[in-house]
Design a protein around this motif. Structure first.
Motif: not given
Length: 72
Positions: A1-27
């Motif tokens: 899997m390839c990560f671009r900078r934009d993908d990581l920025v979006v992922a960070e926002k989603l992760f930060r704003n997720a009300p509940v995080k499971c092991v999938v999000e953390w991993t």
């Protein structure tokens, strides 16, 4: 899997704003940071993972140790 900078920025926002995080999000975040060579951020996320039990912690440590062997 390839990560671009934009993908990581979006992922960070989603992760930060997720009300509940499971092991999938953390991993996913740890893997994304490691693959983007942002080991310090991967360690920060990894260390922030809630501990459920000793067995889970041991699995995470083994996983993280194998990931850190990918350091540049």
């Amino acid at each position: 899997m390839c990560f671009r900078r934009d993908d990581l920025v979006v992922a960070e926002k989603l992760f930060r704003n997720a009300p509940v995080k499971c092991v999938v999000e953390w991993t996913a975040m740890v893997m994304g940071y490691m693959k983007s060579k942002k080991v310090d951020l991967a360690e920060k996320i990894f260390d922030g993972m809630p501990e459920r039990n000793l067995e889970t912690r041991q699995v995470r440590l083994v996983t993280f140790n194998s990931l850190t062997s990918m350091r540049p």
